[in-house]
Design a protein around this motif. Structure first.
Motif, PDB file in Angstrom:
ATOM      1  N   ASP A 160       0.775  -1.195   0.086  1.00 58.77           N
ATOM      2  CA  ASP A 160       0.021   0.137   0.058  1.00 58.77           C
ATOM      3  C   ASP A 160       0.858   1.218   0.038  1.00 58.77           C
ATOM      4  O   ASP A 160       0.381   2.634   0.179  1.00 58.77           O
ATOM      5  CB  ASP A 160      -0.902  -0.147   1.180  1.00 58.77           C
ATOM      6  CG  ASP A 160      -0.349  -0.067   2.457  1.00 58.77           C
ATOM      7  OD1 ASP A 160       1.212   0.091   2.597  1.00 58.77           O
ATOM      8  OD2 ASP A 160      -1.057   0.178   3.430  1.00 58.77           O
ATOM      9  N   GLY A 161       2.251   1.080  -0.342  1.00 62.68           N
ATOM     10  CA  GLY A 161       2.962   2.409  -0.379  1.00 62.68           C
ATOM     11  C   GLY A 161       3.590   2.885   0.915  1.00 62.68           C
ATOM     12  O   GLY A 161       4.354   3.948   0.671  1.00 62.68           O
ATOM     13  N   SER A 162       3.111   2.201   2.058  1.00 63.70           N
ATOM     14  CA  SER A 162       3.444   2.716   3.152  1.00 63.70           C
ATOM     15  C   SER A 162       5.024   2.242   3.620  1.00 63.70           C
ATOM     16  O   SER A 162       5.882   2.923   4.279  1.00 63.70           O
ATOM     17  CB  SER A 162       2.826   2.391   4.562  1.00 63.70           C
ATOM     18  OG  SER A 162       2.474   1.054   4.476  1.00 63.70           O
ATOM     19  N   THR A 163       5.386   1.149   2.955  1.00 64.42           N
ATOM     20  CA  THR A 163       6.775   0.569   3.085  1.00 64.42           C
ATOM     21  C   THR A 163       6.753  -0.214   1.730  1.00 64.42           C
ATOM     22  O   THR A 163       6.131  -0.694   1.238  1.00 64.42           O
ATOM     23  CB  THR A 163       6.746  -0.413   4.411  1.00 64.42           C
ATOM     24  OG1 THR A 163       7.874  -1.108   4.232  1.00 64.42           O
ATOM     25  CG2 THR A 163       5.449  -1.353   4.689  1.00 64.42           C
ATOM     26  N   ASN A 164       8.279  -0.592   1.517  1.00 63.32           N
ATOM     27  CA  ASN A 164       8.535  -1.688   0.634  1.00 63.32           C
ATOM     28  C   ASN A 164       8.050  -3.153   0.848  1.00 63.32           C
ATOM     29  O   ASN A 164       8.091  -3.881  -0.038  1.00 63.32           O
ATOM     30  CB  ASN A 164      10.075  -1.676   0.119  1.00 63.32           C
ATOM     31  CG  ASN A 164      10.405  -0.574  -0.832  1.00 63.32           C
ATOM     32  OD1 ASN A 164       9.495   0.256  -1.373  1.00 63.32           O
ATOM     33  ND2 ASN A 164      11.617  -0.191  -1.049  1.00 63.32           N
ATOM     34  N   ASN A 165       7.944  -3.255   2.047  1.00 57.54           N
ATOM     35  CA  ASN A 165       7.768  -4.600   2.555  1.00 57.54           C
ATOM     36  C   ASN A 165       6.204  -4.755   2.279  1.00 57.54           C
ATOM     37  O   ASN A 165       5.286  -4.304   2.639  1.00 57.54           O
ATOM     38  CB  ASN A 165       7.930  -4.823   4.107  1.00 57.54           C
ATOM     39  CG  ASN A 165       9.385  -4.494   4.208  1.00 57.54           C
ATOM     40  OD1 ASN A 165      10.451  -5.065   3.575  1.00 57.54           O
ATOM     41  ND2 ASN A 165       9.883  -3.730   5.443  1.00 57.54           N
ATOM     42  N   ASN A 166       5.988  -6.045   1.486  1.00 57.25           N
ATOM     43  CA  ASN A 166       4.792  -6.519   1.366  1.00 57.25           C
ATOM     44  C   ASN A 166       3.979  -7.223   2.657  1.00 57.25           C
ATOM     45  O   ASN A 166       4.784  -7.949   3.133  1.00 57.25           O
ATOM     46  CB  ASN A 166       4.775  -7.507  -0.051  1.00 57.25           C
ATOM     47  CG  ASN A 166       5.252  -6.563  -1.201  1.00 57.25           C
ATOM     48  OD1 ASN A 166       5.180  -5.277  -1.213  1.00 57.25           O
ATOM     49  ND2 ASN A 166       5.985  -7.407  -1.924  1.00 57.25           N
ATOM     50  N   LEU A 167       2.837  -7.188   2.537  1.00 53.49           N
ATOM     51  CA  LEU A 167       1.969  -7.887   3.644  1.00 53.49           C
ATOM     52  C   LEU A 167       1.516  -9.121   2.790  1.00 53.49           C
ATOM     53  O   LEU A 167       1.022  -9.225   1.708  1.00 53.49           O
ATOM     54  CB  LEU A 167       0.620  -7.239   4.105  1.00 53.49           C
ATOM     55  CG  LEU A 167      -0.296  -8.076   4.983  1.00 53.49           C
ATOM     56  CD1 LEU A 167       0.397  -8.200   6.325  1.00 53.49           C
ATOM     57  CD2 LEU A 167      -1.593  -7.293   4.905  1.00 53.49           C
ATOM     58  N   GLN A 168       2.106 -10.238   3.517  1.00 51.09           N
ATOM     59  CA  GLN A 168       1.319 -11.504   2.912  1.00 51.09           C
ATOM     60  C   GLN A 168       0.102 -12.086   3.379  1.00 51.09           C
ATOM     61  O   GLN A 168      -0.227 -12.026   4.389  1.00 51.09           O
ATOM     62  CB  GLN A 168       2.355 -12.795   3.199  1.00 51.09           C
ATOM     63  CG  GLN A 168       1.759 -14.005   3.005  1.00 51.09           C
ATOM     64  CD  GLN A 168       3.096 -15.127   2.577  1.00 51.09           C
ATOM     65  OE1 GLN A 168       3.651 -15.060   1.598  1.00 51.09           O
ATOM     66  NE2 GLN A 168       3.062 -16.229   3.473  1.00 51.09           N
TER      67      GLN A 168
END
Ligand code: ATP
Ligand code: MG
Length: 483
Positions: free
Chosen positions: A40-48
């Protein structure tokens, strides 16, 4: 619909609480009809996001494609996968916007920066540009914080002006006159700007400095932070036609105070970003290390990004005079081996190759050069006293940064009315038209100084990116004004 959403950045930092949350974002990848990497653009880390078999019908599964947007309700649980502590076990999933996988330009693979420049409207959705633009945001915020905490007043200087701070061309004209040859003319055939919107010839500003000086003569300390425009036809990796500049101006200050402020400012910004964007800096640090692997040994940087930033925070900048800089260049192996394309002698404007030699080869750190020849600098810079015959210098200072070249240009201003007028006449600056500027020297003039920091050059420096087109959302350069 949107207000009870949890941001992925926060979610990833939370514990596997078993609570139900709502997330929204764009699909980066979808594996095994089960594992969605959502961003969602809040971080580069994706939520699985895990969708258990049977939860979704086939038609919905087919719509979960790279680039599609989703609303997912689910339970935060401990993750079995590596690289994350929590994941979201979906209970309901809604596709908000489809994305045709065949046509979506961003495939889940590495794209070149050149390709992404053409797709600048979508590149925010990549890791590299996610990091760059979150850092750009943080820098902008830190700039205001730095000056606010010091009691500087943020002054909005005009974008349309009738003056040219540098006393030189390269400006974009602003006019409402027709361009089809029917514009009103003077007797000599030139266009009569008295008939134009403002009753005179006007341009987009190249700098807010002159107006900034007026503010400093009342508030003591001001800064500007706004867009500036230069119609310079220099197609380099460091020049934009539209760029942002921060220009502090301080009354009761000299060139030393000016250098001290600039150095403290740059260090503050770097520290701020290292503290508040640690993940993004880590990502860009690794990105740069990867990039460098494909370069020949002698083209690689000596420092990694993080090492470079830490070094700059912890070591004072080198301070030298222009005269010393010229001597260093003349004594250099590069000069002796005729490696410089441009001539080196006292009086020249330092070319980018000279600046880079000084910072990257000789000092290996940021360098502040002072005391430039008056002949190559602007009219408002203060004339140094006691100069050698034929070598009149001004109290100018440029800060040169590794990999960038000039990042700051500034000076102590000429506060002595007679000397300023004489300089203006010498440089053919219309004294009459500038009487508003000269009033500050007529009524309560004080020693004062200021500088301009190119915002995009600062973003380049902090992100380790190498092309200025990659640190502004939509670059404006010669022959390019897309989006
Ligand atoms: P350069 O020699 O690199 O063209 P300059 O001497 O024209 O720079 P100044 O007029 O002193 O630059 O402007 C102040 C700062 O604004 C510079 O130190 C630089 O960081 C930034 N800057 C100047 N021109 C541009 C440009 N075209 N695009 C982006 N940043 C710029
Ligand atoms: Mg320039």
């Amino acid at each position: 619909m949107f207000n009870n959403r949890t941001k992925i950045k926060h979610l990833l930092q939370s514990e596997p609480t078993g609570n139900e949350v709502i997330v929204m974002g764009w699909v980066r990848t979808f594996r095994n009809n089960q594992f969605i990497a959502l961003n969602d653009g809040s971080t580069n880390n994706n939520l699985q996001v895990v969708t258990e078999l049977g939860l979704l019908d086939d038609a919905t599964l087919k719509r979960i494609t790279t680039g599609a947007s989703l609303k997912v309700t689910g339970i935060i649980v401990a993750s079995q996968g590596k690289g994350q502590t929590v994941e979201l076990k979906a209970t309901t999933l809604e596709v908000l916007g489809d994305s045709d996988a065949e046509k979506y330009p961003l495939q889940p693979k590495k794209h070149s920066l050149e390709f992404l420049r053409e797709k600048a409207h979508l590149r925010f959705r990549t890791n590299t540009f996610g990091s760059v633009f979150r850092i750009r945001h943080s820098l902008a915020y830190a700039i205001h914080k730095f000056y606010n905490d010091k009691g500087f007043v943020y002054l909005h200087t005009p974008i349309i002006t009738a003056s040219d701070a540098e006393g030189a061309g390269e400006m974009f004209r602003v006019t409402t006159l027709p361009m089809d040859g029917t514009a009103p003319k003077n007797e000599d055939g030139s266009i009569n700007y008295k008939e134009d919107f403002f009753g005179k010839s006007t341009n987009l500003t190249v700098s807010g400095q002159l107006e900034g000086e007026l503010g400093a003569m009342a508030f003591s300390e001001i800064y500007t932070f706004g867009p500036t425009f230069r119609a310079e036809n220099s197609n380099t990796t460091r020049h934009l036609a539209e760029f942002w500049m921060i220009e502090p101006e301080m009354a009761f200050s000299d060139i030393e105070d000016n250098m001290n402020l600039a150095e403290e400012f740059i260090r503050y910004l770097i520290k701020y970003v290292m503290e508040h964007n640690a993940d993004d800096i880590d990502f860009l640090d690794q990105r740069l290390a990867e990039e460098e692997k494909s370069l020949p040994q002698d083209k690689r940087s000596e420092f990694g990004l993080k090492e470079k930033l830490e070094f700059v925070v912890n070591n004072p900048f080198e301070r030298i005079t222009y005269t010393e800089a010229i001597q260093i260049l003349l004594d250099s192996p590069a000069y002796k081996k005729k490696k410089f394309q441009y001539e080196v002698k006292w009086g020249i404007d330092l070319q980018s190759e000279h600046e880079r030699y000084l910072v990257e080869k000789h000092f290996k750190k940021p360098v502040i050069v002072t005391g430039y020849p008056a002949a190559i600098k602007a009219f408002y810079m203060r004339l140094n006293d006691n100069c050698e015959e034929g070598k009149q210098t001004v109290a100018a200072m440029d800060i040169l940064a590794p990999g960038i070249g000039e990042i700051v240009g500034g000076s102590q201003r000429e506060e002595r009315y007679e000397k300023l007028v004489a300089r203006m006449q010498e440089m053919h600056i219309p004294v009459e038209e500038m009487s508003w500027y000269l009033d500050t020297r007529r009524f309560g003039s004080v020693p004062h100084a200021g500088f301009g920091l190119g915002f995009e050059r600062m973003v380049l420096f902090v992100t380790g990116m190498t092309n200025i087109r990659d640190v502004i959302a939509f670059a404006r350069t010669p022959n390019n004004c897309e989006f």
